[in-house]
Every structure is written in C-alpha cells, then in structure tokens.
Design a protein around this motif. Structure first.
Motif, mmCIF file in Angstrom:
data_model
loop_
_atom_site.group_PDB
_atom_site.id
_atom_site.type_symbol
_atom_site.label_atom_id
_atom_site.label_comp_id
_atom_site.label_asym_id
_atom_site.label_seq_id
_atom_site.Cartn_x
_atom_site.Cartn_y
_atom_site.Cartn_z
ATOM 1 N N LEU A 1 0.825 -1.206 0.000
ATOM 2 C CA LEU A 1 0.000 0.000 0.000
ATOM 3 C C LEU A 1 0.858 1.254 0.000
ATOM 4 O O LEU A 1 0.515 2.254 -0.639
ATOM 5 N N ASP B 1 3.790 1.556 -1.389
ATOM 6 C CA ASP B 1 4.269 1.705 -2.768
ATOM 7 C C ASP B 1 3.149 2.232 -3.670
ATOM 8 O O ASP B 1 3.386 3.059 -4.550
ATOM 9 N N PHE B 2 1.965 1.716 -3.423
ATOM 10 C CA PHE B 2 0.824 2.151 -4.220
ATOM 11 C C PHE B 2 0.589 3.651 -4.046
ATOM 12 O O PHE B 2 0.383 4.377 -5.020
ATOM 13 N N ASP B 3 0.629 4.114 -2.811
ATOM 14 C CA ASP B 3 0.437 5.539 -2.535
ATOM 15 C C ASP B 3 1.482 6.387 -3.256
ATOM 16 O O ASP B 3 1.167 7.422 -3.838
ATOM 17 N N ALA C 1 3.122 5.661 -5.955
ATOM 18 C CA ALA C 1 2.863 5.655 -7.398
ATOM 19 C C ALA C 1 1.686 6.567 -7.733
ATOM 20 O O ALA C 1 1.698 7.274 -8.745
ATOM 21 N N ALA C 2 0.683 6.552 -6.882
ATOM 22 C CA ALA C 2 -0.489 7.397 -7.118
ATOM 23 C C ALA C 2 -0.114 8.881 -7.014
ATOM 24 O O ALA C 2 -0.574 9.708 -7.808
ATOM 25 N N LYS C 3 0.731 9.196 -6.055
ATOM 26 C CA LYS C 3 1.162 10.593 -5.902
ATOM 27 C C LYS C 3 1.931 11.063 -7.128
ATOM 28 O O LYS C 3 1.738 12.181 -7.604
#
Lengths: 122, 122
Positions: free
Chosen positions: A88, A90-92, A94-96
DNA sequence: TAACTGTATTACACACCATAGTACGCATTG
DNA sequence: CAATGCGTACTATGGTGTGTAATACAGTTA
C-alpha cells in the motif's frame, strides 16, 4: 519451479529472493513447507550454489524463511499484514507521482478496476 | 539547487538525472531555460564533472534536455504525455502487487481519494 | 584573446555480482 | 557406523558498474 533471467539487470540472488517471497506470501508455499535445497535449486536453475545460498540467507534475514543446518530451509510463519502495508505504501507513492503528472483520480480508479476485472493473472 | 545523497545505493548520476527530470516535468525549469554547466554543478555538488556529464548525456539521450557544445545545456520541449504514461505504468504495477497481497479494489480507490483530497503537498 | 561551454579519453580504485572449489558440522537414512 | 544430503563458511578469480582524477580538444561568447 523457478525461472531465472540471466540477461536481467536484477541480480540472480534477488530474483530468487523475490520469487520465493511471492510464493510464500501468496500461500503457494505453505507455512513450514520445505524449500528445495541450496544445491538442488542451484542445479535446476544452473546457478552457482553460492548465489542460491545468498538468496536464502537474505530470505532468512528478513524472516521469510528459516534454515536449519543439516535439515533444510522452510517457509516461516508470515504476518501478511506487513507485506500488505508495504504494498500500500508503494501504491500511494505511485499514485502521488501520477497525480503530479496530471493524471486524474477518476483515471486512476479506472485503472484499479481494470486490474481487478482480470482474473488471476500472475 | 541539487542535493546529493552519497550514502544512497542510487548512483549519483541517476540522482541528478531524476532531480532534473522532475524539475523539467513540473515546469520549475521552463522550456529552453539553461541548466547549470557541467563544471559548475559538479563544483556545487562536490561531485566529479564526469559524473555530472554522464547524467546530462543520459538526460539528452532521453530527450529531457539538449546540449550544445560551447553554449551549454537546456531544457527540451517536453511531451508530458510520455511521462504520464510512465507514471500510469508504475501505478498499474503497484496496484497489481497490492492486489496480490490481498488488498481490495475499494481500499485502493479510497487511497486514491485520500491522496487527491490533500492539497499540493510536494 | 580569455574564459567559458560540452565532449572525449585514459587511468585508477572500489564495490557488487557471480562463479569455482573446498571444507566443516549437523541431521537423516541405510 | 557409514554414507548421503543439508546449511554454512571460506578463499580466489573475473566481470561489470560507479566514481574519481587528470587531461585534452573544439566550439561559443564576451
């Protein structure tokens, strides 16, 4: 069981590390199940035993597996929550980055849907 | 203008590459604006000129900047779509990993919302 | 002309990766 | 007990990538 890409920039021992980590987290390799021995895996993958040993030692250092001299290496009891948190995080990130690049929230959500619509593509 | 982490595993030339790429994409460095010279940036960051030159050559190879011998290096005209695609590709990869770890689509969408609710936090 | 620019070259040192070979102690099996 | 297989440790070697150092050259600019 293992496919190694010798042309990859990713070190071999790291490829082995990642593969086993994935199998252990996903449950494909169940808790306390025995891994192939250092020598047998080295023979199968046509890689030097030292390289496999290095991967196993790194896996043990991070608590993915445990090794017993004379017996073998086994999958440890894993707290899947930790890995979920890391994913999660890493996901955040990437989303940023995507946001900085001008991608909208809606587009990102559509991508999420697109990924979850597909079946078990591993 | 640049901060280099000598202890990082990321190569120095790659750190410089990333920093300038970020500044160029964000518009902090506008199109055709001149970058610090190889030697001056090397002096400021206490890094060898060859290392800076390597970063600049990689930046030019990927079309982020263009260099003119005798004049200097400048920010190129950037097609932001390319970087948006790259960011989306990274996002997809992170989402797939999260899915593998057992994170639901709803949770991921909530994270997206959480990131977009916040203001310009850079 | 002088001082700057990017670029190219050679040399060296260091770390990481991978292989090769050998050896040790422990556990299991016959 | 002996043989085999297990993880582990060690030394040595070669290749690659990174970073530094010191020059050198040609082009641009003031």
């Amino acid at each position: 069981m293992f496919s190694i890409d010798l042309t990859s920039r990713v070190p071999i021992y790291e490829q082995i590390y990642s593969k086993i980590t994935e199998l252990a987290i996903s449950g494909t390799l169940s808790e306390n199940s025995q891994l192939p021995s250092v020598r047998s895996l080295a023979k199968d993958t046509r890689v030097n035993p030292n390289t496999v040993a290095k991967a196993y030692q790194e896996l043990e250092r991070r608590g993915i597996i445990y090794s017993v001299p004379g017996r073998g290496s086994f999958v440890a009891a894993l707290d899947s929550g930790i890995f979920r948190e890391a994913a999660l995080s890493d996901f955040d990130a990437a989303a940023k980055t995507a946001k900085k690049r001008g991608v909208s929230a809606d587009v990102l959500k559509q991508h999420v849907d697109g990924i979850f619509e597909k079946g078990e593509e591993i």
